[in-house]
Design an enzyme around this catalytic site. Structure first.
Site, PDB file in Angstrom:
ATOM      1  N   TYR A  36       0.845  -1.194   0.000  1.00  0.00           N
ATOM      2  CA  TYR A  36       0.000   0.000   0.000  1.00  0.00           C
ATOM      3  C   TYR A  36       0.886   1.253   0.000  1.00  0.00           C
ATOM      4  CZ  TYR A  36      -3.479   3.438   1.527  1.00  0.00           C
ATOM      5  OH  TYR A  36      -4.289   4.549   1.615  1.00  0.00           O
ATOM      6  N   SER A  85     -29.980  16.432  16.254  1.00  0.00           N
ATOM      7  CA  SER A  85     -28.610  16.606  16.718  1.00  0.00           C
ATOM      8  C   SER A  85     -28.647  17.482  17.973  1.00  0.00           C
ATOM      9  CB  SER A  85     -27.830  17.266  15.601  1.00  0.00           C
ATOM     10  OG  SER A  85     -26.480  17.122  15.826  1.00  0.00           O
ATOM     11  N   LYS A 119     -22.435  12.370  27.872  1.00  0.00           N
ATOM     12  CA  LYS A 119     -22.430  12.409  26.401  1.00  0.00           C
ATOM     13  C   LYS A 119     -21.456  11.322  25.936  1.00  0.00           C
ATOM     14  CE  LYS A 119     -22.487  15.367  22.412  1.00  0.00           C
ATOM     15  NZ  LYS A 119     -21.828  14.396  21.557  1.00  0.00           N
ATOM     16  N   GLU A 177     -26.514   5.077  22.101  1.00  0.00           N
ATOM     17  CA  GLU A 177     -25.166   5.112  21.526  1.00  0.00           C
ATOM     18  C   GLU A 177     -24.523   3.731  21.577  1.00  0.00           C
ATOM     19  OE1 GLU A 177     -24.639   8.223  20.607  1.00  0.00           O
ATOM     20  OE2 GLU A 177     -22.476   8.553  20.433  1.00  0.00           O
ATOM     21  N   LYS A 294     -31.121  18.060  29.389  1.00  0.00           N
ATOM     22  CA  LYS A 294     -32.388  18.005  28.657  1.00  0.00           C
ATOM     23  C   LYS A 294     -33.546  18.438  29.561  1.00  0.00           C
ATOM     24  CE  LYS A 294     -30.386  13.904  26.713  1.00  0.00           C
ATOM     25  NZ  LYS A 294     -30.294  12.466  26.741  1.00  0.00           N
ATOM     26  N   LYS A 318     -19.752  20.356  26.697  1.00  0.00           N
ATOM     27  CA  LYS A 318     -18.602  19.491  26.413  1.00  0.00           C
ATOM     28  C   LYS A 318     -17.433  19.797  27.336  1.00  0.00           C
ATOM     29  CE  LYS A 318     -19.470  18.133  21.823  1.00  0.00           C
ATOM     30  NZ  LYS A 318     -18.697  17.646  20.731  1.00  0.00           N
ATOM     31  N   CYS A 430     -18.567  39.382  -1.362  1.00  0.00           N
ATOM     32  CA  CYS A 430     -18.508  39.738  -2.775  1.00  0.00           C
ATOM     33  C   CYS A 430     -19.941  39.707  -3.312  1.00  0.00           C
ATOM     34  CB  CYS A 430     -17.637  38.732  -3.527  1.00  0.00           C
ATOM     35  SG  CYS A 430     -17.847  38.842  -5.303  1.00  0.00           S
TER      36      CYS A 430
HETATM   37  S1  IVH Z   1     -29.663  13.254  23.241  1.00  0.00           S
HETATM   38  C1  IVH Z   1     -32.494  15.431  20.665  1.00  0.00           C
HETATM   39  N1  IVH Z   1     -28.039  12.192  24.956  1.00  0.00           N
HETATM   40  O1  IVH Z   1     -24.634  13.209  20.660  1.00  0.00           O
HETATM   41  C2  IVH Z   1     -31.300  15.074  21.366  1.00  0.00           C
HETATM   42  N2  IVH Z   1     -27.310  12.420  22.713  1.00  0.00           N
HETATM   43  O2  IVH Z   1     -24.215  15.662  19.239  1.00  0.00           O
HETATM   44  C3  IVH Z   1     -30.804  13.789  20.927  1.00  0.00           C
HETATM   45  N3  IVH Z   1     -25.064  11.551  22.312  1.00  0.00           N
HETATM   46  O3  IVH Z   1     -26.008  12.142  17.655  1.00  0.00           O
HETATM   47  C4  IVH Z   1     -29.572  13.387  21.519  1.00  0.00           C
HETATM   48  N4  IVH Z   1     -24.676  10.857  24.342  1.00  0.00           N
HETATM   49  O4  IVH Z   1     -25.331  10.329  19.262  1.00  0.00           O
HETATM   50  C5  IVH Z   1     -28.213  12.575  23.686  1.00  0.00           C
HETATM   51  N5  IVH Z   1     -26.705  11.244  26.566  1.00  0.00           N
HETATM   52  C6  IVH Z   1     -26.895  11.605  25.307  1.00  0.00           C
HETATM   53  C7  IVH Z   1     -25.911  11.406  24.332  1.00  0.00           C
HETATM   54  C8  IVH Z   1     -26.155  11.847  23.032  1.00  0.00           C
HETATM   55  C9  IVH Z   1     -24.199  10.948  23.121  1.00  0.00           C
HETATM   56  C10 IVH Z   1     -24.805  11.846  20.886  1.00  0.00           C
HETATM   57  C11 IVH Z   1     -25.859  11.410  19.946  1.00  0.00           C
HETATM   58  C12 IVH Z   1     -26.057  12.540  18.989  1.00  0.00           C
HETATM   59  C13 IVH Z   1     -24.925  13.430  19.316  1.00  0.00           C
HETATM   60  C14 IVH Z   1     -25.301  14.861  19.098  1.00  0.00           C
END
Ligand code: IVH
Length: 591
Positions: A36, A85, A119, A177, A294, A318, A430
């Site tokens: 490769y 998302s 997360k 996840e 949430k 984050k 532009c």
């Molecule tokens: S809630 C409407 N909870 O983060 C909200 N997402 O950046 C839906 N993720 O694609 C997501 N841990 O894959 C939620 N505790 C958690 C999470 C989580 C990871 C990911 C999820 C999503 C991404 C968005």
């Protein structure tokens, strides 16, 4: 001679692409790493030779590609409810603002109960169950359509194939996840080293590579895990109006729910939770990159709704990512599809967590001022969300005499038109729209992308080739292309050219909002395009609108209205739009 070199380059690129696919997507390399590498070296050498004797730009990104490229090898899956998302921030103070904004939106200052969880850094999946049985599973994809990975999901033991208990929902989409434990990732890489295979750079990549396998027996050998964090369709005979209570119910039904969560109506407790998670983060046997906050009440969630693909009721906080020091070499100026000029900082390449980074977008003049950025400055860079390179700060104390002020061009570097300033964007732009070559290229790419008419198979590289051959000047020209034009593109054969022509034909049926969005009007993204479409319901009504009517539409302010009027009243733009109206079938659908 030149023709021979060119043909060899194309052949080598195709070969490398094929072996990348075998290696990264199918995880089944058919040549050794040293072969490769030989192919790669050969290509580098030939490209160098070709460049020395030709001014033609034949650049291609295959040499920089290190896999993970999205390849649609699975069939498409349409989600029953969209997979949204998350908006995210690194800044704790944004959480106070997030809470305030929610209270303002619902016009109630009472404390709001939040559900906070980790997360997880893996891959989002959606699992659909009917009468308790796992029917299908898919990746997130673009949120509306994902890839069908049902067979692979069936190999993950922590995902129930049958919902537990008698009191089960008729239909449910479980969202969560898929990830790989740090310890399993370590063992997997050890065995790949002993078998002379390339290692995965992190558990997330390993999980992604393991899940997106055509041969699901490979997925089975990799130890993948799953945590639930939400749901889509929730067709259950009892009303549960709390996110937390729904998750507890889902846990009773046999799904793994991580035990680290918090239910609280106090922002300072949420911040304490965030700090404590950050401290015990290294001890966890799986990767996380923050916490997710949430709104707990489902009624409030529904009231709050979402903007584009981000729910107003949730945010990811984050953890700070890794910072690396480097030095600015130069600033270049890039033009976007709406004409906005974006400064790009080029710096001495640095390695951030295994990825070589050498440039970062600086967004606008405001940011240059806020950072007090100069050429030759020492800077701290990081990868926001572990992906996008960004400049965190300038090391002002390290400055020496070599620093140089950043001078903005007065005229467009592509077409020479005098740049205008937008106070709203804090940027120059532009105003030459389709008549500016670099802007036009971006416009054509956007027009045919999924944000516009979604002409499949016509990627950026092919568009560049078609422009250089003179076959493509405005969006109207897409519909004058034929297979002879496409066959001129190196690497495009009979079968692909026929397919592209067919796709162009299919793309003629387009919804009004997508069409408005595809035009690339400054400030008009998909969200405003939907508002405009819902209001006018017809392209001609939109095209012959006036300023005051525009201002009547919710969410359309002075800037957007001004920009729309300027755009649709320009002679050249109008000609293009009128021609497109004749060719396309633009239909209205309420969104
Ligand atoms: S809630 C409407 N909870 O983060 C909200 N997402 O950046 C839906 N993720 O694609 C997501 N841990 O894959 C939620 N505790 C958690 C999470 C989580 C990871 C990911 C999820 C999503 C991404 C968005």
């Amino acid at each position: 001679m030149n023709k021979l070199i060119y043909d060899k380059i194309i052949e080598l690129r195709l070969k490398l692409r094929y072996h990348n696919y075998m290696y990264y997507t199918l995880d089944s390399p058919i040549i050794s790493d040293s072969i490769y590498d030989q192919l790669r070296m050969q290509l580098i050498q030939l490209e160098k030779e070709y460049r020395q004797t030709n001014s033609l730009d034949i650049s291609d990104h295959i040499l920089n590609q290190i896999g993970g490229k999205k390849l649609y090898v699975f069939s498409e899956y349409i989600h029953k409810t969209p997979m949204l998302s998350l908006n995210s921030t690194n800044n704790i103070s944004d959480i106070i603002y997030f809470d305030k904004k929610i209270k303002k939106y619902i016009k109630n200052t009472d404390n709001i109960k939040y559900y906070c969880d980790l997360k997880f850094d893996g891959l989002a999946v959606s699992l659909f169950y009917e009468n308790g049985l796992l029917i299908s599973a898919s990746t997130r994809g673009d949120g509306r359509i994902g890839e069908d990975i049902t067979k692979n999901i069936f190999t993950i033991s922590s995902i129930p194939k049958k919902i537990k208990g008698n009191d089960i929902p008729k239909k449910i989409e479980i969202r969560g996840e898929v990830f790989m434990k740090k310890s399993d990732f370590f063992v997997l890489n050890q065995s790949r080293i002993s078998n002379n295979k390339k290692i995965f750079s992190n558990p997330r990549n390993a999980a992604a590579g393991s899940l997106r396998q055509l041969d699901h027996t490979v997925t089975k050998q990799r130890k993948l895990m799953f945590f639930v964090y939400g749901y889509g369709l929730f067709n259950y005979n009892k009303t549960i109006n709390s996110h937390y209570e729904r998750l507890i119910k889902i846990k009773e039904w046999g799904f793994p729910l991580n035990k680290n969560f918090l239910l609280s109506d106090c922002i300072s407790n949420i911040i304490k939770f965030y700090n404590s998670v950050n401290i015990y983060r290294p001890k966890l046997n799986f990767e996380i990159d923050g916490i997710v906050i949430k709104v707990d009440s489902i009624i409030l969630q529904k009231k709050l709704g979402y903007v584009e693909k981000y729910p107003r009721w949730s945010i990811a906080l984050k953890f700070p990512s890794f910072d690396v020091e480097t030095r600015i070499i130069d600033i270049s100026f890039q033009i976007g599809r709406t004409g906005v000029i974006t400064p790009v900082a080029h710096f001495i390449p640095v390695n951030i967590c295994g990825v070589i980074v050498s440039k970062a977008s600086v967004y606008n003049i405001g940011m240059i001022k806020a950072l007090d950025l100069h050429i030759n400055d020492y800077i701290i860079v990081y990868r926001a969300g572990e992906v996008i390179p960004k400049i965190r700060k300038v090391l002002v104390n390290k400055r020496d005499k070599s620093i140089k002020k950043i001078i903005f061009p007065l005229n467009c570097l592509s077409c020479g038109t005098k740049l205008l300033y937008s106070t709203n964007l804090v940027s120059y732009y532009c105003p030459h729209d389709f008549l500016c070559p670099d802007q036009n290229l971006k416009r054509l790419i956007y027009f045919s992308s999924k944000h516009g008419l979604k002409i499949k198979g016509l990627g950026q590289k092919n568009i560049i080739k078609l422009i250089s051959y003179g076959y493509l000047n405005t969006p109207v020209d897409f519909f004058n292309l034929n297979t002879h034009h496409l066959l001129k593109i190196p690497g495009v054969g009979k079968k692909l050219s026929n397919k592209i022509i067919q796709n162009i034909h299919f793309s003629k049926n387009v919804s009004l909002d997508k069409f408005i969005s595809a035009l690339g009007i400054l400030y008009v993204g998909s969200s405003s395009a939907k508002r405009l479409s819902n209001y006018y319901m017809s392209i001609t009504k939109f095209l012959y609108t006036d300023y005051l009517t525009l201002l009547k539409i919710k969410g359309i302010g002075l800037n957007i209205a001004n920009s729309i009027i300027k755009f649709i009243q320009k002679k050249n733009n109008k000609i293009i739009i009128l021609k497109l109206i004749k060719i396309l079938n633009i239909f209205f659908i309420s969104k």
